[in-house]
Design a protein around this motif. Sequence first.
Motif, PDB file in Angstrom:
ATOM      1  N   LYS A 104      -1.679   6.953   4.306  1.00 56.61           N
ATOM      2  CA  LYS A 104      -0.836   7.716   5.292  1.00 56.61           C
ATOM      3  C   LYS A 104      -1.138   9.188   4.782  1.00 56.61           C
ATOM      4  O   LYS A 104      -1.110   9.961   5.601  1.00 56.61           O
ATOM      5  N   SER A 106      -3.653  10.085   1.981  1.00 57.37           N
ATOM      6  CA  SER A 106      -4.557  10.201   1.160  1.00 57.37           C
ATOM      7  C   SER A 106      -5.836   9.622   1.589  1.00 57.37           C
ATOM      8  O   SER A 106      -5.777   8.980   2.550  1.00 57.37           O
ATOM      9  N   LYS A 122      -8.999   9.159  -5.335  1.00 55.83           N
ATOM     10  CA  LYS A 122      -7.921   9.235  -4.535  1.00 55.83           C
ATOM     11  C   LYS A 122      -7.843  10.599  -3.976  1.00 55.83           C
ATOM     12  O   LYS A 122      -7.381  11.313  -5.417  1.00 55.83           O
ATOM     13  N   ASP A 245      -0.120   3.194  -6.152  1.00 54.88           N
ATOM     14  CA  ASP A 245       0.631   4.237  -5.456  1.00 54.88           C
ATOM     15  C   ASP A 245       2.096   4.402  -5.723  1.00 54.88           C
ATOM     16  O   ASP A 245       3.042   3.687  -5.250  1.00 54.88           O
ATOM     17  N   ARG A 330       5.154   1.567   8.845  1.00 55.08           N
ATOM     18  CA  ARG A 330       3.727   1.981   8.652  1.00 55.08           C
ATOM     19  C   ARG A 330       2.689   1.640   9.535  1.00 55.08           C
ATOM     20  O   ARG A 330       1.729   2.434   9.962  1.00 55.08           O
ATOM     21  N   TYR A 334      -0.330   3.929  11.602  1.00 56.08           N
ATOM     22  CA  TYR A 334      -1.671   3.640  11.635  1.00 56.08           C
ATOM     23  C   TYR A 334      -2.201   3.528  13.129  1.00 56.08           C
ATOM     24  O   TYR A 334      -3.099   3.976  13.489  1.00 56.08           O
TER      25      TYR A 334
END
Length: 405
Positions: A104, A106, A122, A245, A330, A334
């Motif tokens: 989202k 990175s 990252k 994360d 999420r 995407y």
Amino acid sequence: MRLDAKALRYMSSDDFRVLTAIEVGSRNHDIVPAPLIAQLSHIRGGGVNRYIGDLIKRKLIASETNSKYVGYKLIYAGYDYLALKTLSKRGTVTSVGNQIGVGKESDIFVVAGEDEEQVVLKVHRLGRQSFRNVKNKRDYFRQDQSPSWMYMSRLSAMKEFAFMKVLYEHGFPVPKPIDQNRHVVVMGLVDAFPLRQITEVGEPGKLYSTLMDLIVRLAKHGLIHGDFNEFNILLQENGEPVLIDFPQMVSTSHPNAEYYFNRDVDCIRTFFKRRFNYESVLYPKFRLDADKDFNLDVQVAASGFTKKDQAQLEKYQEDVGANQNEGETRSDYYDSHEDVSDEEFVYSGDEAGSEEDEGEPSTKGKETADSGDGDDESDSDFIIETDKLGNTVRRRRTPADVDGN
Ligand SMILES: Nc1ncnc2c1ncn2[C@@H]1O[C@H](COP(=O)(O)OP(=O)(O)OP(=O)(O)O)[C@@H](O)[C@H]1O
């Protein structure tokens, strides 16, 4: 946007001095005037204009005019560039490889590390999502009021690295933390699939308990992941999970700790029910009075990621969360997100730690892994196979599959 390793090689030391001068000048200026760039870079005469023109052509900086003068600002690619340069000087990144994912907020690359081993790079990109969701965007651009997107990205990278380090040192299953500079984190490559791509596991009950135990063990160390779900759990072939994360990690003494803890637990329960048709009456409950083995949040604060940094990031996350479209998952994100041009991400100061020559560079690109909810996605790009433990896994095709290797 790509991680342009070639550009690194072809950039002269004067180009770097000018780029670094713009980064330093941005601490006090929204746009940095050419005379200040000349002064900071120690490049005299009109020479600096040639380098500025060059950097604009390479899309590392942009020019802008305010009411008083024409000036220059660093854009994301330039900031990436400075970060990569620093990491390559330190030897923690020796060459740049492929992008393996886009989160989202990175971009994830596999690159070569110190001993030529593969490591993960990252690049934090706060603002990608928030452009859609934060109402008061201006706040994040106005240096006098709030930090810039790039400053927030740097804070986010610092936070990830600080937590990864403390967790790793205390034996939690997280990637090995290797290095961090500006908005970039370098970590060990985990050979595993995100839980989200796993369609079947041999013993769902066992994995369920392992994950709930992990939530409890974190809480006993004073921490709550805050985003503990199928996206952030990688499952190795031996069935052991690795947690990645940590942007939302909070202390168990946070005022909303119970809410975050329950949300983590619920995420796992919901996922197991939906994906594996597995339900259990047993699940952990938050207990403020629980005996703590250790307070890792205190150690994180001691690592340089301060309470003030944490508060700034939390405010940002609240702003994003508060404006999130209701019910948007999420996967919805995407499926629907449009790319925001990098030129829109303007660095407006507050950067620290940018000694001359301490540069390094950029990244980003196409979504290659995980581009929608696994349940809805077209299967043509994937291969379903059975791993050594008899789990059915779904993985993206690689060129080797096409070659029949
Ligand atoms: N150390 C690692 N080893 C192997 N793969 C990794 C590693 N770190 C990240 N990945 C891959 O990159 C993907 C995105 O990583 P991550 O969740 O850290 O990014 P993000 O921007 O925070 O994403 P999001 O917020 O959408 O979860 C992961 O799902 C995983 O497939």
